[in-house]
Design an enzyme around this catalytic site. Sequence first.
Site, PDB file in Angstrom:
ATOM      1  N   GLY A 188      30.050  42.145  44.214  1.00  0.00           N
ATOM      2  CA  GLY A 188      30.231  41.138  45.243  1.00  0.00           C
ATOM      3  C   GLY A 188      31.667  41.141  45.736  1.00  0.00           C
TER       4      GLY A 188
ATOM      5  N   HIS B 192      29.583  33.331  41.847  1.00  0.00           N
ATOM      6  CA  HIS B 192      30.967  33.812  41.738  1.00  0.00           C
ATOM      7  C   HIS B 192      31.596  33.926  43.132  1.00  0.00           C
ATOM      8  CE1 HIS B 192      34.091  36.506  39.743  1.00  0.00           C
ATOM      9  NE2 HIS B 192      34.275  36.784  41.029  1.00  0.00           N
ATOM     10  N   GLU B 193      30.831  34.479  44.083  1.00  0.00           N
ATOM     11  CA  GLU B 193      31.378  34.661  45.437  1.00  0.00           C
ATOM     12  C   GLU B 193      31.555  33.323  46.158  1.00  0.00           C
ATOM     13  OE1 GLU B 193      32.713  37.376  45.783  1.00  0.00           O
ATOM     14  OE2 GLU B 193      31.603  38.292  44.139  1.00  0.00           O
TER      15      GLU B 193
ATOM     16  N   HIS C 217      34.677  31.798  45.145  1.00  0.00           N
ATOM     17  CA  HIS C 217      35.823  32.358  45.871  1.00  0.00           C
ATOM     18  C   HIS C 217      36.049  31.622  47.190  1.00  0.00           C
ATOM     19  CE1 HIS C 217      37.438  35.737  43.701  1.00  0.00           C
ATOM     20  NE2 HIS C 217      36.258  36.306  43.521  1.00  0.00           N
TER      21      HIS C 217
ATOM     22  N   GLN D 245      39.130  37.576  49.546  1.00  0.00           N
ATOM     23  CA  GLN D 245      39.660  38.644  48.690  1.00  0.00           C
ATOM     24  C   GLN D 245      40.255  39.790  49.510  1.00  0.00           C
ATOM     25  OE1 GLN D 245      35.933  38.885  46.121  1.00  0.00           O
ATOM     26  NE2 GLN D 245      37.521  39.356  44.642  1.00  0.00           N
TER      27      GLN D 245
ATOM     28  N   CYS E  38      36.016  40.392  38.008  1.00  0.00           N
ATOM     29  CA  CYS E  38      36.379  40.036  39.376  1.00  0.00           C
ATOM     30  C   CYS E  38      37.274  41.139  39.936  1.00  0.00           C
ATOM     31  CB  CYS E  38      37.126  38.698  39.372  1.00  0.00           C
ATOM     32  SG  CYS E  38      37.651  38.177  41.018  1.00  0.00           S
ATOM     33  N   LEU E  39      37.006  41.578  41.154  1.00  0.00           N
ATOM     34  CA  LEU E  39      37.808  42.646  41.760  1.00  0.00           C
ATOM     35  C   LEU E  39      39.254  42.208  41.975  1.00  0.00           C
ATOM     36  CD1 LEU E  39      35.306  44.137  44.377  1.00  0.00           C
ATOM     37  CD2 LEU E  39      35.903  45.057  42.127  1.00  0.00           C
TER      38      LEU E  39
HETATM   39 ZN    ZN Z   1      35.750  37.681  42.122  1.00  0.00          ZN
END
Ligand code: ZN
Length: 167
Positions: A46, A130-131, A134, A51, A88-89
């Site tokens: 995701g 999770h997204e 964000h 981000q 998480c990226l």
């Molecule tokens: Zn993340």
Amino acid sequence: MPLLPIHLLGSPVLREASAPVAEVTEEVRRLVDDMFETMDAAEGVGLAANQIGQALRIAVVDADGERFAMINPMIVEASGKASEEEGCLSIPEVYAEVTRPERVVLEATGRDGVRYRLEADGLKARAIQHEIDHLNGVLMFDRMTPEQRKLAMAEYRKLQETPAAPA
Ligand code: ZN
């Protein structure tokens, strides 16, 4: 289509509450396409628009064989509870257990501008939540117990401080 640089922990845009998208324009569709491409290159499940530095309520997910864009997403139902390792990226290489509802019903607008409803569990439900976190400026660290957070932060700092191998 360009790959977009991913903002890492500490970047202020990750703490911003993202703004709703008024209309799915060509520009929004292009952003969605670039986000899919960036997520794929980073091997994520995701990616949220903040981000990549755009504080807009847009995210993409690719989990459990399903791939979709979420524009102005909302969780309309949530049930159960599950604890799984999450990454998480924006916090590379750190994985920690996060407890979340196990099943959710999502309402969002797709890349085609049409509002849809989706039921999800497992990894898909986790990625959706999770997204959406964000988009509200919330990171997975905020979902941990203080003890877990301390350990995860220490691990992250250690990874950040590790000097690059000499060339
Ligand atoms: Zn993340």
